[in-house]
Structures are given as structure tokens and as C-alpha cells.
Design a protein around this motif. Sequence first.
Motif, mmCIF file in Angstrom:
data_model
loop_
_atom_site.group_PDB
_atom_site.id
_atom_site.type_symbol
_atom_site.label_atom_id
_atom_site.label_comp_id
_atom_site.label_asym_id
_atom_site.label_seq_id
_atom_site.Cartn_x
_atom_site.Cartn_y
_atom_site.Cartn_z
ATOM 1 N N SER A 25 -5.594 11.275 105.686
ATOM 2 C CA SER A 25 -5.803 10.152 106.596
ATOM 3 C C SER A 25 -6.493 9.000 105.876
ATOM 4 C CB SER A 25 -6.667 10.636 107.761
ATOM 5 O OG SER A 25 -7.039 9.569 108.590
ATOM 6 N N ASP A 26 -6.568 7.862 106.559
ATOM 7 C CA ASP A 26 -7.359 6.745 106.042
ATOM 8 C C ASP A 26 -8.826 6.883 106.452
ATOM 9 O OD1 ASP A 26 -6.861 6.283 108.705
ATOM 10 O OD2 ASP A 26 -6.067 4.254 108.443
ATOM 11 N N HIS A 27 -9.148 7.968 107.164
ATOM 12 C CA HIS A 27 -10.521 8.283 107.553
ATOM 13 C C HIS A 27 -11.001 9.530 106.822
ATOM 14 C CE1 HIS A 27 -10.993 5.621 111.138
ATOM 15 N NE2 HIS A 27 -9.677 5.649 111.074
ATOM 16 N N SER A 28 -12.291 9.584 106.556
ATOM 17 C CA SER A 28 -12.890 10.786 105.978
ATOM 18 C C SER A 28 -13.162 11.787 107.084
ATOM 19 C CB SER A 28 -14.232 10.449 105.308
ATOM 20 O OG SER A 28 -14.039 9.582 104.227
ATOM 21 N N PRO A 29 -12.784 13.041 106.900
ATOM 22 C CA PRO A 29 -13.162 14.066 107.887
ATOM 23 C C PRO A 29 -14.680 14.223 107.900
ATOM 24 C CG PRO A 29 -11.527 14.916 106.331
ATOM 25 C CD PRO A 29 -11.989 13.592 105.817
ATOM 26 N N LEU A 30 -15.242 14.467 109.071
ATOM 27 C CA LEU A 30 -16.687 14.670 109.211
ATOM 28 C C LEU A 30 -16.966 16.134 109.492
ATOM 29 C CD1 LEU A 30 -17.662 11.670 111.538
ATOM 30 C CD2 LEU A 30 -17.644 11.751 109.033
ATOM 31 N N ILE A 31 -18.041 16.638 108.885
ATOM 32 C CA ILE A 31 -18.504 17.994 109.174
ATOM 33 C C ILE A 31 -19.951 17.899 109.625
ATOM 34 C CG2 ILE A 31 -19.093 20.235 108.213
ATOM 35 C CD1 ILE A 31 -16.726 20.085 106.448
ATOM 36 N N LEU A 32 -20.201 18.370 110.840
ATOM 37 C CA LEU A 32 -21.555 18.439 111.382
ATOM 38 C C LEU A 32 -21.979 19.893 111.270
ATOM 39 C CD1 LEU A 32 -23.724 16.704 112.854
ATOM 40 C CD2 LEU A 32 -22.777 17.584 114.983
ATOM 41 N N SER A 33 -22.989 20.150 110.452
ATOM 42 C CA SER A 33 -23.416 21.523 110.174
ATOM 43 C C SER A 33 -24.856 21.698 110.614
ATOM 44 C CB SER A 33 -23.288 21.805 108.675
ATOM 45 O OG SER A 33 -23.812 23.063 108.362
ATOM 46 N N SER A 34 -25.112 22.779 111.359
ATOM 47 C CA SER A 34 -26.454 22.976 111.907
ATOM 48 C C SER A 34 -27.395 23.693 110.943
ATOM 49 C CB SER A 34 -26.377 23.751 113.220
ATOM 50 O OG SER A 34 -25.840 25.025 113.003
ATOM 51 N N GLY A 35 -27.022 23.861 109.693
ATOM 52 C CA GLY A 35 -27.928 24.424 108.705
ATOM 53 C C GLY A 35 -27.632 25.866 108.382
ATOM 54 N N ALA A 36 -28.542 26.444 107.641
ATOM 55 C CA ALA A 36 -28.374 27.814 107.164
ATOM 56 C C ALA A 36 -28.458 28.802 108.320
ATOM 57 C CB ALA A 36 -29.441 28.129 106.125
ATOM 58 N N SER A 37 -27.662 29.813 108.233
ATOM 59 C CA SER A 37 -27.685 30.885 109.223
ATOM 60 C C SER A 37 -28.090 32.174 108.543
ATOM 61 C CB SER A 37 -26.299 31.067 109.850
ATOM 62 O OG SER A 37 -25.929 29.909 110.536
ATOM 63 N N ASN A 38 -28.849 32.991 109.253
ATOM 64 C CA ASN A 38 -29.260 34.275 108.715
ATOM 65 C C ASN A 38 -28.426 35.355 109.379
ATOM 66 O OD1 ASN A 38 -30.453 36.608 107.849
ATOM 67 N ND2 ASN A 38 -32.515 36.062 108.490
ATOM 68 N N TYR A 39 -27.559 35.973 108.604
ATOM 69 C CA TYR A 39 -26.683 37.010 109.130
ATOM 70 C C TYR A 39 -27.205 38.406 108.806
ATOM 71 C CZ TYR A 39 -23.503 33.130 109.796
ATOM 72 O OH TYR A 39 -22.944 31.942 110.187
ATOM 73 N N GLY A 40 -28.480 38.521 108.450
ATOM 74 C CA GLY A 40 -29.047 39.822 108.124
ATOM 75 C C GLY A 40 -28.906 40.126 106.642
ATOM 76 N N PRO A 41 -29.184 41.375 106.279
ATOM 77 C CA PRO A 41 -29.125 41.723 104.867
ATOM 78 C C PRO A 41 -27.703 41.603 104.304
ATOM 79 C CG PRO A 41 -29.751 43.625 106.226
ATOM 80 C CD PRO A 41 -29.561 42.471 107.133
ATOM 81 N N THR A 42 -27.637 41.292 103.036
ATOM 82 C CA THR A 42 -26.353 41.239 102.361
ATOM 83 C C THR A 42 -25.768 42.639 102.307
ATOM 84 O OG1 THR A 42 -27.166 39.430 101.003
ATOM 85 C CG2 THR A 42 -25.206 40.577 100.203
ATOM 86 N N PRO A 43 -24.499 42.794 102.672
ATOM 87 C CA PRO A 43 -23.904 44.138 102.661
ATOM 88 C C PRO A 43 -23.926 44.747 101.260
ATOM 89 C CG PRO A 43 -22.449 42.558 103.749
ATOM 90 C CD PRO A 43 -23.566 41.785 103.138
ATOM 91 N N PHE A 44 -24.164 46.059 101.220
ATOM 92 C CA PHE A 44 -24.146 46.784 99.950
ATOM 93 C C PHE A 44 -22.694 46.995 99.536
ATOM 94 C CE2 PHE A 44 -23.957 50.772 97.562
ATOM 95 C CZ PHE A 44 -24.820 50.460 96.523
ATOM 96 N N ARG A 45 -22.404 46.737 98.284
ATOM 97 C CA ARG A 45 -21.048 46.934 97.782
ATOM 98 C C ARG A 45 -21.071 48.028 96.727
ATOM 99 N NH1 ARG A 45 -18.360 41.065 98.084
ATOM 100 N NH2 ARG A 45 -19.471 40.509 99.950
ATOM 101 N N PHE A 46 -20.079 48.851 96.779
ATOM 102 C CA PHE A 46 -19.976 49.951 95.833
ATOM 103 C C PHE A 46 -18.578 49.926 95.230
ATOM 104 C CE2 PHE A 46 -19.315 54.238 94.367
ATOM 105 C CZ PHE A 46 -20.559 54.594 93.852
ATOM 106 N N PHE A 47 -18.523 49.920 93.924
ATOM 107 C CA PHE A 47 -17.237 49.916 93.235
ATOM 108 C C PHE A 47 -16.904 51.334 92.791
ATOM 109 C CE2 PHE A 47 -19.058 45.692 92.708
ATOM 110 C CZ PHE A 47 -18.012 44.906 93.182
#
Length: 172
Positions: A119-141
Motif C-alpha cells: 500500500s501507499d500507507h505503512s501498516p500499524l502495529i499496536l502492541s501492549s508489551g511483553a507477555s509472560n507465558y510462564g516458564p520456557t518449555p523444556f526441550r529434549f532432543f
Amino acid sequence: MVVVNVYAPNIYTNRRRLWDKFLSLCNSIEGIWLIIGDFNEVRVPEDRWNSVFDNNNALHFNNFIGAAGLLEYPMLGRKYTFLSGDGKKLSKIDRALVCSDFMTKWPNTSLRALERNISDHSPLILSSGASNYGPTPFRFFNSWIEIPGMVEAVNRGLNKQGNENFKDLLLG
């Protein structure tokens, strides 16, 4: 919450009527207000580059914002949100206006103007900041199973007694 997506008219008299309608709505509907989009109007001379600033139109727009008790988030990313068809004029006509309750409820909110790709307009993003989703999931390879002693170490950790809800926190 009242969310309004704006595409304001190009004709200034129609925009002024729109500001009056918005003001009437803001005064008659209780709630947390967010008005975002293309206002087709600038607020200050610095919102334009290589085009004429109309003080009278800006005055009406700013009066509406003040009378409605709206506030504007500072914009990150790009300074201008609109590029004219000939590529010579730039304007900041896209923005997000909110009531003070919105800013109080989401103080870490940011508004970002992204690159114009389609577009001839810039897209806008309104972001409410960081979110805490709890501990990072444990990954096992699966390849870790081949490490000597890994299976025994995992079993020792899982058999540990503790008050932790997440067993991976006990594996230390």
C-alpha cells in the motif's frame, strides 16, 4: 472497550463532520476508547514533508482530540505513514488515539509503523508489551539419549523429591 477503525474522508469539510460525530460518540458511550487508522489529517507541520501544512485543518483535528480527551502514542519505526503516488510527498496521517484509561491499563503499549510494501500507507502495529507465558518449555532432543549417563541423570532428577510443579526445575 470501544475500538474504531478510521478511514477519514479526503475532503476537509467531511473530516470536520466526522470529528464532531466521533466527539459525540465519545461523550455518549462509556468505555475504554481506541481509535486507530487513516485520519487523512496531520497535527503539526513536522507531520508533513514536501507538502503544504494547513493550520486550520490541524487546529480542528487537535481540538477534537483535546475535547474527546484522547491521547496519542508516540510512533516507532517510520516517521511518516503515507507516501504520495508520485513518491515526492510524505505525511503522518495514520495514528492511534486512546483515552487516558487505555494508557493507564496498558502503559507499556507501543505503536510501530512498518515498511510500506503493498500500500501507499505503512501498516500499524499496536502492541501492549511483553507477555509472560510462564516458564520456557523444556526441550529434549532424541540424540541426547546417546550421551553416556543421560538416561540415569534424567531418572535421578525425576525421582527427586521437591515442591516444584515442574519436574524439569528439579533436574539441576
